[in-house]
Design a protein around this motif. Structure first.
Motif, mmCIF file in Angstrom:
data_model
loop_
_atom_site.group_PDB
_atom_site.id
_atom_site.type_symbol
_atom_site.label_atom_id
_atom_site.label_comp_id
_atom_site.label_asym_id
_atom_site.label_seq_id
_atom_site.Cartn_x
_atom_site.Cartn_y
_atom_site.Cartn_z
ATOM 1 N N GLU A 251 0.835 -1.206 0.000
ATOM 2 C CA GLU A 251 0.000 0.000 0.000
ATOM 3 C C GLU A 251 0.873 1.260 0.000
ATOM 4 O O GLU A 251 0.618 2.215 -0.726
ATOM 5 C CB GLU A 251 -0.914 0.031 1.238
ATOM 6 N N TYR A 252 1.883 1.226 0.826
ATOM 7 C CA TYR A 252 2.795 2.361 0.934
ATOM 8 C C TYR A 252 3.437 2.637 -0.416
ATOM 9 O O TYR A 252 3.514 3.789 -0.865
ATOM 10 C CB TYR A 252 3.864 2.026 1.985
ATOM 11 N N LEU B 230 0.918 4.277 -2.619
ATOM 12 C CA LEU B 230 0.434 5.602 -2.212
ATOM 13 C C LEU B 230 1.515 6.681 -2.245
ATOM 14 O O LEU B 230 1.222 7.851 -2.486
ATOM 15 C CB LEU B 230 -0.168 5.533 -0.807
ATOM 16 N N ASN C 140 -2.822 5.687 5.681
ATOM 17 C CA ASN C 140 -3.492 4.438 5.308
ATOM 18 C C ASN C 140 -3.831 3.653 6.571
ATOM 19 O O ASN C 140 -3.201 3.811 7.611
ATOM 20 C CB ASN C 140 -2.647 3.606 4.327
ATOM 21 N N ILE D 32 -7.581 -0.192 -0.610
ATOM 22 C CA ILE D 32 -6.788 0.602 0.338
ATOM 23 C C ILE D 32 -7.751 1.592 0.978
ATOM 24 O O ILE D 32 -8.615 2.154 0.306
ATOM 25 C CB ILE D 32 -5.665 1.379 -0.387
ATOM 26 N N SER D 33 -7.591 1.769 2.274
ATOM 27 C CA SER D 33 -8.417 2.738 2.978
ATOM 28 C C SER D 33 -7.511 3.818 3.559
ATOM 29 O O SER D 33 -6.485 3.524 4.163
ATOM 30 C CB SER D 33 -9.184 2.015 4.089
ATOM 31 N N ILE D 34 -7.899 5.064 3.310
ATOM 32 C CA ILE D 34 -7.153 6.189 3.894
ATOM 33 C C ILE D 34 -8.094 6.926 4.832
ATOM 34 O O ILE D 34 -9.248 7.193 4.485
ATOM 35 C CB ILE D 34 -6.658 7.159 2.796
ATOM 36 N N LEU E 174 -6.392 8.472 -3.444
ATOM 37 C CA LEU E 174 -6.600 7.099 -3.929
ATOM 38 C C LEU E 174 -6.800 7.064 -5.445
ATOM 39 O O LEU E 174 -6.304 6.169 -6.132
ATOM 40 C CB LEU E 174 -7.816 6.480 -3.227
#
Lengths: 179, 362, 551
Positions: free
Chosen positions: C180-181, C184, C367, C403-405, C459
């Motif tokens: 994810e990192y 993002l 995230n 992915i959730s931010i 996102l």
């Protein structure tokens, strides 16, 4: 004296045997059981709830709520942590069967899937609180940890592709490779 | 008067004795009632149903409940007391979500397994996996370098009911450390039921054809009972569903043996999250031994590797050396060349000679 | 039998109480540390995804128990409900040694300079008690540093151009980035944002004699099996106990602070593990129960001189209950983004904490932690049916591809968002329970909407094929970041404690936890609670004139 011993033994055995039978029988059908191994539900209720859950999470290429034993989760929890929901279930499940009978002339569990879906949609509109309760509990029983009675064979976790258990070691403090 | 009184006292004593005997005997008698049903009566309690069903489909289906769990004639007061407590809890409706077993039972089971699986028991006992609690948890070198933590219990003492702080004291790196319950010190920290689920589904196996040789990668023998007791969930994970990691050497994916039994090994002999070979407790083979199953060399239970080379290698290598005497950790633990990771180029620094003759086995 | 008199009795062994216990006992004061919960280990946790401190559908694993600790929740329509700890409206944090720090995700944020100057920065906000802190960032900076180095913080904030000035870097590097990192980070840079590694009270290399994070999937809400996450339970509390001057008593429920005729504290009355009422006399009473329970304890302490509760002459105790409002955006990606590398959260931006046009504040965005399957269901968007084949299919396809931010919006304090002692309902020990009422300020929700839109844009830039938002409701904000109920200030008429965390009304009673936060920053509050506890303890010790137990 010598001739008294056997009779004593016999009597003791007799009473012990009686006690054993009584004890065994008491334990076998005790515990508030309803005859078919359910802790809270009647057999009919369990069938209905099982069918409701299967509509909520139907089997496709992966197991659904029935195969994952979601109704076990709900039954176990209703006898423990969800005691406060017992009345809602007793009434709500009867309500689902009543709707099914009124609409299709059969109990919910006996309906074909599309009619079940129709009946459930009606229940959702009529008594939303009960439907949401079952919905949440079904999700917990399907996606939650198997130790609580549902998610048999970790069906949902396998479906989602979670490595079980994960392969994960740890760095050792004295490991020259660390840092 | 005296006679009548004496008779009265006698009969009161007798009745009391009878009642006491009845009450005491009621416990094993009840046990007998349950075991006499061949397990079916046990399953009349709903919490037992799935355990009974599992056992009925397991390779141990021919072994009666009481052979492992104890029965009416078990001469152990705590066993009967425990049954009373459980029956009482059941009657009160205090029923566990899932039935598990504790450390005491895990230890007792080891002895019961032995009564049939003598050879396996002996091999296990001679190997490293029979290490005792004291050996694992009171190791001075380890504890001065690594603070004991709860995660230790994931692979050692997984059935232990408490946390690390309930097992040893003090929790620091100074010591001296002691077992809080001294009797645990001498017990195995990885008993049979760590890797074997007795109720796991499977066919009873005949012993013939299983014993006597080191299985190679093509001769997988997946015992039905292979499963990991997962401490986190207090449940067994069957070996068939467990992951074999995709290991890396740097960026290069390592060729992995398909032997599913290794999934069990990897739970404890595990790499850190980078999945790099040799990280953490990993021992994945690379170099000359890449792609070979753990169990090709480490025979089950004893983990003995002494005789394993011959199952693949001719005695002499391509360059004319005795493979067992090459400069690796197989020959000496002081060697710089770990047998798991050794490559031809580690010794042949000026280039690897061509094969002289076709390889023997493999 | 009377208990031995101590210099200080501390109520609550969480973030605040743990630090105070260590600082005071290390300085030679005798300390009794009372904790209503237990001292848990990973063996009590067992990674149960339905019964932990994050997902409490089958109970709050690390306390308090549902049976003995009710509260009363009053909703927006004035309806009262008796709630238990596992109910959402309970606003539970934890009840155990370590408090929230035992099972938190361990983000270790310093608040920014403006976070201490909200009123000066943004002016008055109608309907809010928005105010400046009586201290500024630089009063706290040395103690942030002390907390970071003594307890152990990892991360890399060097790329955070918005950070407040700091003298030392963090003692440990961040964990390597997860998938994810890596998705993002470049996206944020393309948007002109400034992504960096979240600071965490988490060992990423061996530190303080304990090991590094093993990156398992069970982090926030669970006990750490490798003892790599740093809370007060494995840092300052063991240190306090090692001094020999501190005695920790668990399963002890404090009823009230004891006061003499002149209104000075003489100790506390509490129920011990066996339910017996005990009186612990002390020179100092230090309240560290968290924003709800600290306020409740003061309000339940009645005296001729304090008929409305201790410290409550001007009706400020229990007021301004706040926490963080969490908006979120979720993105569905073409490719798998789940790589099973815990804790999951790793990348953050502070571009939207301040300077947002027309808004009084903002939020850090980061995230989210790994979402276990049941938790994931709350991320299913509104357009997907709630049940049936489509729901199941969505969950199956999306679980490894989202992915959730999200971000903690700095809330506008509301005077009527409050804790009271309920006049009727009592707990197992007969103590009036906390009664929670009020709601969020509308501007807080405005900021939340803004933050969610920014998260969504991030996102989209990262390549999400579908995005959706999750916006918070207007109900009362409490829970794990609870704060504000015993405001710190210079004016006794509009605050409860002075800048040294000492009650304006009684000089030997302190409140040292998030209750004193005037505002709660746009960040997880743990490090600020710890730093302020170090600072307040230091000032307390400077002023201390009593005799020590041992020097």
């Amino acid at each position: 004296m010598p001739n008294q011993k056997p009779s004593l033994k016999r009597r003791t055995f007799l009473s012990a045997g009686l006690a054993a039978a009584a004890g065994g029988a008491a334990i076998s059908c005790g515990g508030g059981g309803t005859g078919e191994g359910w802790r809270f539900f009647t057999a009919e209720e369990a069938r209905t709830v099982d069918a409701i859950c299967e509509r909520i999470i139907p089997a496709d290429r992966d197991p659904g709520a029935h195969a994952a034993g979601v109704v076990n989760y709900i039954d176990i929890q209703l006898a423990k942590r969800f005691k406060k929901h017992q009345a809602a279930y007793r009434k709500g499940v009867a309500g689902v069967d009543a709707v099914s009978r009124a609409r299709f002339g059969k109990r919910f569990a006996e309906l074909p899937p599309d009619q079940q879906t129709q009946a459930l949609t009606e229940v959702g509109a009529k008594s939303g609180a009960f439907f949401n309760l079952v919905l949440n509990h079904a999700m917990q029983g399907f996606y939650g940890d198997p130790r609580h009675g549902g998610n048999r064979n970790m069906a949902s976790w396998r479906m989602l592709g979670l490595p079980l258990p994960p392969v994960r070691g740890r760095q050792h403090y004295d490991d020259p490779k660390a840092g | 008067m005296e006679g009548i009184e004496g008779a009265l006292v006698k009969s009161i004593l007798l009745i009391t004795a009878l009642l006491a005997a009845a009450v005491i005997l009621m416990v094993p008698a009840t046990t007998f009632y349950f075991e006499s049903g061949g397990g079916r009566r046990c399953a009349s309690c709903h919490e037992m149903q799935s355990l009974y069903d599992d056992w009925r489909g397991s390779s141990h289906r021919g072994i009666a409940c009481e052979a492992c769990h104890g029965g009416a004639f078990t001469a152990q007061a705590s066993f009967h007391a425990n049954n009373v407590a459980r029956a009482y809890a059941h009657l009160r409706g205090d029923v566990p979500d899932q039935i598990g077993f504790g450390n005491e039972f895990a230890q007792a089971m080891t002895e019961r397994c032995k009564s049939c699986h003598r050879q396996e028991y002996a091999a296990w006992q001679s190997g490293p996996h029979s290490a005792t609690y004291a050996r694992i948890f009171l190791d001075k070198k380890h504890n001065t370098e690594n603070l004991p933590i709860d995660d230790c219990l994931r692979c050692h003492g997984m059935q232990f009911e408490g946390g690390i702080g309930d097992l040893i004291a003090p929790i620091d790196r100074k010591g001296p450390w002691r077992m809080i319950r001294a009797e645990l010190g001498g017990m195995p920290s990885m008993p049979c039921v760590t890797c074997h689920e007795v109720h796991r589904e499977g066919q009873p196996m005949s012993k013939a054809g299983v014993e006597g040789r080191v299985p190679g990668p093509s001769q997988e023998i997946a015992r039905p009972s292979l499963a990991l007791f997962d401490r986190r969930t207090e449940r067994y994970m069957p070996v068939a569903g467990m992951p074999i990691p995709e290991m890396l050497e740097g960026d290069r994916p390592v060729r992995m043996s398909k032997d599913q039994r290794q999934a069990l090994c990897y739970q404890c002999h595990a790499p850190v999250s980078t999945m790099q070979v040799a990280s953490g407790d990993d021992r994945t083979g690379i170099g000359v031994h890449e792609g070979i199953s753990c169990l090709a060399c480490h025979a089950q239970h004893g983990q003995k590797t002494r005789a394993s080379c011959a199952s693949c290698h001719p005695k002499m290598s391509n360059c004319g050396l005795d493979v067992e005497k090459m400069d690796t950790t197989f020959a000496s633990s002081n060697s710089k060349h770990n047998i798991h990771w050794v490559k031809c180029g580690d010794c042949h620094t000026k280039g690897i000679p061509r094969k002289k003759a076709p390889a023997g086995a493999l | 039998m009377a208990l031995k008199h101590v210099n200080a009795v501390i109520v609550g062994a969480g973030a605040g109480g743990g630090v105070v216990a260590k600082e005071l006992s290390a300085a030679g004061l005798s300390v009794a540390l009372l904790e209503r919960g237990r001292w848990y280990s990973a063996a009590d946790c067992r990674k149960d995804d339905l019964c932990n401190q994050r997902t409490q559908v089958l109970g709050a694993k690390f306390g308090p128990d549902d049976e003995r600790n009710p509260r009363v929740a009053v909703d927006g329509k004035g309806r009262e409900t008796v709630v238990v700890a596992s109910d959402g409206a309970y606003s539970n944090n934890a009840a155990c040694v370590g408090g929230g720090t035992f099972s938190y995700g361990a983000m270790a944020w310093r608040y920014m300079e403006k976070d201490f100057r909200m009123r000066s920065t943004y002016g008055a906000v109608a309907g809010s008690t928005l105010e400046d802190w009586p201290i500024d960032y630089f009063d706290l900076e040395p103690y942030y540093e002390k907390a970071e180095w003594e307890m152990g913080v990892s991360g890399d904030v060097s790329n955070n151009i918005f950070k407040a000035p700091r003298r030392k870097p963090l003692p440990m590097p961040p964990l390597p980035p997860n998938r994810e990192y890596r998705i993002l980070s470049p996206a944020a840079k393309r948007l002109g944002l400034h992504p960096f590694d979240i600071p965490m009270l988490r060992n990423t290399v061996p530190y303080n004699g304990r090991r590094s994070c093993m990156r398992c999937r069970w982090c926030v809400g669970f006990a750490c099996e490798v003892n790599a996450r740093n809370g007060t339970h494995n840092t300052v509390i063991p240190e306090a106990l090692a001094t020999g001057n501190c005695e920790l008593r668990t399963d002890c429920m404090t009823r009230e602070i004891l006061l003499d005729a002149r209104g000075r504290a003489t100790g506390v009355a509490y129920f011990d593990a066996n339910g017996r009422l005990q009186e612990q006399t002390a020179d100092l009473a230090i309240v560290c129960g968290g924003a709800v329970e600290s306020a409740r304890l003061l309000l339940n302490t009645k005296h001729r001189l304090f008929p409305n509760g201790l410290g409550n002459r001007y009706d400020w105790v229990g007021r301004n209950l706040q926490s963080h409002t969490y908006p979120a955006a979720i993105g569905l990606f073409e490719q798998e983004v789940y790589d099973d590398l815990g804790p999951g959260a790793g990348i953050a931006i502070c571009d939207y904490n301040h300077g947002n046009p027309g808004l009084a504040g903002g939020a850090m965005l980061a995230n989210e932690f790994i979402r276990l399957p049941y938790q994931f269901l709350s991320a299913v968007p509104a357009g997907v049916p709630q049940w049936g084949p489509e729901h199941k299919n969505f969950v199956r396809n999306a679980y490894r591809r989202t992915i959730s931010i999200m971000g903690p919006v700095q809330e506008m304090p509301v005077f009527d968002a409050r804790v009271q002692a309920d006049p009727k309902v009592k707990d197992y020990w007969g103590i009036p329970v906390a009664r929670l009422s009020g709601g969020k300020h509308p501007h807080t929700l405005e900021i939340a909407g803004f933050a969610a839109a920014k998260a969504e844009a991030w996102l989209k830039e990262a390549g999400a094929i579908r995005t959706w938002k999750r916006l918070p409701g207007a109900s009362l904000s409490g829970g794990q970041h609870q704060a504000g109920t015993c405001r710190m200030g210079n004016d006794p008429k509009t605050s409860v404690v002075n800048k040294d965390c000492q009650l304006h009304e009684v000089d030997n009673v302190y409140v040292i936890d998030a209750s004193v936060h005037v505002t709660n920053g746009g960040f997880n509050p743990a490090l600020t609670i710890l730093a302020n506890a170090y600072r307040a303890s230091g000032n307390l010790l400077k002023a201390w004139k009593g005799s020590k137990a041992r020097s």
